[in-house]
Design an enzyme around this catalytic site. Structure first.
Site, mmCIF file in Angstrom:
data_model
loop_
_atom_site.group_PDB
_atom_site.id
_atom_site.type_symbol
_atom_site.label_atom_id
_atom_site.label_comp_id
_atom_site.label_asym_id
_atom_site.label_seq_id
_atom_site.Cartn_x
_atom_site.Cartn_y
_atom_site.Cartn_z
ATOM 1 C CB THR A 93 -1.243 -0.228 1.315
ATOM 2 O OG1 THR A 93 -2.100 -0.976 1.268
ATOM 3 C CG2 THR A 93 -1.333 1.090 1.282
ATOM 4 C CE LYS A 168 -5.186 -1.300 1.626
ATOM 5 N NZ LYS A 168 -5.776 -2.152 2.418
HETATM 6 P P1 NAD Z 1 6.048 -6.261 7.425
HETATM 7 O O1 NAD Z 1 5.770 -4.725 8.022
HETATM 8 O O2 NAD Z 1 5.515 -6.918 8.147
HETATM 9 O O3 NAD Z 1 6.169 -6.481 6.558
HETATM 10 C C1 NAD Z 1 7.729 -5.927 5.470
HETATM 11 C C2 NAD Z 1 8.307 -6.794 4.722
HETATM 12 O O4 NAD Z 1 8.753 -5.521 4.401
HETATM 13 C C3 NAD Z 1 9.277 -6.454 6.379
HETATM 14 O O5 NAD Z 1 9.698 -8.385 6.926
HETATM 15 C C4 NAD Z 1 11.091 -5.583 5.884
HETATM 16 O O6 NAD Z 1 12.078 -6.708 6.639
HETATM 17 C C5 NAD Z 1 10.586 -5.761 4.579
HETATM 18 N N1 NAD Z 1 11.653 -4.790 3.998
HETATM 19 C C6 NAD Z 1 11.906 -4.000 3.957
HETATM 20 N N2 NAD Z 1 12.702 -3.314 3.237
HETATM 21 C C7 NAD Z 1 13.330 -4.247 2.846
HETATM 22 C C8 NAD Z 1 13.823 -3.509 1.229
HETATM 23 N N3 NAD Z 1 14.218 -2.985 0.838
HETATM 24 N N4 NAD Z 1 14.154 -5.174 0.541
HETATM 25 C C9 NAD Z 1 13.363 -6.548 1.349
HETATM 26 N N5 NAD Z 1 12.830 -6.549 2.218
HETATM 27 C C10 NAD Z 1 12.418 -5.362 2.943
HETATM 28 O O7 NAD Z 1 4.588 -5.346 6.725
HETATM 29 P P2 NAD Z 1 3.169 -6.079 5.900
HETATM 30 O O8 NAD Z 1 2.092 -6.216 7.701
HETATM 31 O O9 NAD Z 1 3.418 -6.946 5.576
HETATM 32 O O10 NAD Z 1 2.500 -4.874 4.938
HETATM 33 C C11 NAD Z 1 3.060 -4.921 3.997
HETATM 34 C C12 NAD Z 1 2.299 -3.932 2.762
HETATM 35 O O11 NAD Z 1 0.666 -4.465 2.841
HETATM 36 C C13 NAD Z 1 2.373 -2.665 3.833
HETATM 37 O O12 NAD Z 1 2.489 -1.709 2.546
HETATM 38 C C14 NAD Z 1 1.399 -2.706 4.167
HETATM 39 O O13 NAD Z 1 0.405 -1.316 4.264
HETATM 40 C C15 NAD Z 1 -0.405 -3.707 3.965
HETATM 41 N N6 NAD Z 1 -1.310 -4.291 3.616
HETATM 42 C C16 NAD Z 1 -0.868 -4.824 5.488
HETATM 43 C C17 NAD Z 1 -2.310 -4.727 5.754
HETATM 44 C C18 NAD Z 1 -2.384 -5.766 7.476
HETATM 45 O O14 NAD Z 1 -3.159 -6.485 8.132
HETATM 46 N N7 NAD Z 1 -0.861 -6.231 7.693
HETATM 47 C C19 NAD Z 1 -3.220 -5.474 5.056
HETATM 48 C C20 NAD Z 1 -3.560 -4.606 3.956
HETATM 49 C C21 NAD Z 1 -2.555 -4.419 3.366
#
Ligand code: NAD
Length: 289
Positions: A93, A168
């Site tokens: 997102t 979204k």
């Molecule tokens: P999260 O923080 O759990 O996961 C993100 C991952 O990206 C982490 O494991 C981190 O180590 C990795 N990362 C960061 N920088 C990086 C890089 N340069 N190279 C490789 N890996 C890297 O977040 P999430 O909850 O999995 O959310 C991910 C996306 O999905 C976000 O944009 C969030 O807004 C969206 N989202 C989340 C939810 C939810 O309920 N958690 C729901 C809908 C959408």
């Protein structure tokens, strides 16, 4: 199909696992070692750099925290490193402007790209029941659709590049405002001496009915089992709701849209998150009322 998957956090880990289950060969990368370990346990092959991960991939999928990270990962490690013609799908997102900018850069280097953010939380990512809203050209969407279907229950083409992100943030602005309104209604009902289960039974079958009430009730012990029944642990974090409301307010500012309810929701979530509640589910805002 060989898929390069970058970003194996709360959401990406479950999504990558579902691609493996669907028979894809998933090459995976994350900066965090525990995320790589979990990916290996679910059948992915892991790599120590993003560049190695996308080498040889027919499709690259990213699930990263924000627009700045998405821009830098694509600029430094994906575009020009993934094979010519590989399809790129960003499921994070992020802001509409970053989504469009990255897709334009990808297009200039011969990659079709789709922004495909998701609705549904960590459980939906794990169970493969996400809803994808996708932006990009029709041909790119047609290529992405069967891959996204392996991770979701609904895949909808929202329009041109950036339209997935636009859908979204509009959806989540509505969700943020409706959750606060639902919380207020329960708190007022309580003050007026109503039994909360009785109020739920009435309002869930009356004109106040909404998803925040009937699928995600913020009151413990009322309605279906929700994060409220687990002391607001897990679910969709307040910090992420605030992030999405900020994206919505920025987008509204860009196009000059008047969104007073969205602004109020952002201010209330900002104050609530600032009191140390960012990690609790977003329905916990009822505690502030
Ligand atoms: P999260 O923080 O759990 O996961 C993100 C991952 O990206 C982490 O494991 C981190 O180590 C990795 N990362 C960061 N920088 C990086 C890089 N340069 N190279 C490789 N890996 C890297 O977040 P999430 O909850 O999995 O959310 C991910 C996306 O999905 C976000 O944009 C969030 O807004 C969206 N989202 C989340 C939810 C939810 O309920 N958690 C729901 C809908 C959408």
């Amino acid at each position: 199909m060989q898929i390069g998957f970058i970003g194996l956090g709360n959401m990406g880990s479950g999504m990558a696992a579902n691609l493996v289950k669907a028979g894809h060969r998933v090459h995976a990368f994350d900066l965090a070692a525990p995320a790589l370990e979990q990916a290996r346990a679910s059948g992915c092959e892991t790599f120590t750099t993003a560049r190695e991960t996308v080498a040889g991939a027919q499709v690259v999928i990213t699930m990263l925290p924000n627009g700045a990270i998405v821009r830098s990962v694509y600029a430094e490690d994906v575009i020009g490193h993934a094979p010519q013609g590989a399809l790129l799908i960003d499921c994070s997102t992020i802001d509409v402007a970053s989504a469009k900018a990255v897709a334009q850069e990808a297009g200039a280097r011969g990659h079709a790209m789709v922004d495909a953010p998701v609705s549904g939380g960590i459980a939906a990512a794990r169970e493969g029941t996400l809803t994808f809203m996708a932006g990009g050209e029709a041909a790119a969407f047609a290529q992405a659709e069967p891959i996204l279907q392996a991770m979701g229950k609904a895949v909808i083409h929202a329009g041109e590049s950036g339209a997935g992100q636009a859908a979204k943030i509009c959806n989540n602005m509505l969700l943020g405002a409706s959750m606060i309104a639902t919380c207020e209604a329960f708190k007022l009902a309580e003050r007026l001496g109503l039994d909360l289960q009785t109020f739920y039974d009435i309002s869930s079958r009356a004109s106040g009915q909404c998803w925040s009430m009937t699928s995600y009730c913020p009151v413990p012990g009322v309605g279906p089992v929700t994060p409220a029944d687990r002391d607001y642990q897990g679910g969709f974090a307040t910090a992420l709701m605030l992030k999405d409301l900020k994206l919505a307010m920025a987008a509204a500012g860009d196009v000059g849209a008047h969104v007073p309810m969205g602004e109020r929701a952002e201010a209330l979530y900002e104050a609530f998150a600032g009191q140390g509640n960012g990690g609790f589910d977003f329905s916990s805002i009822i505690r502030s009322l």
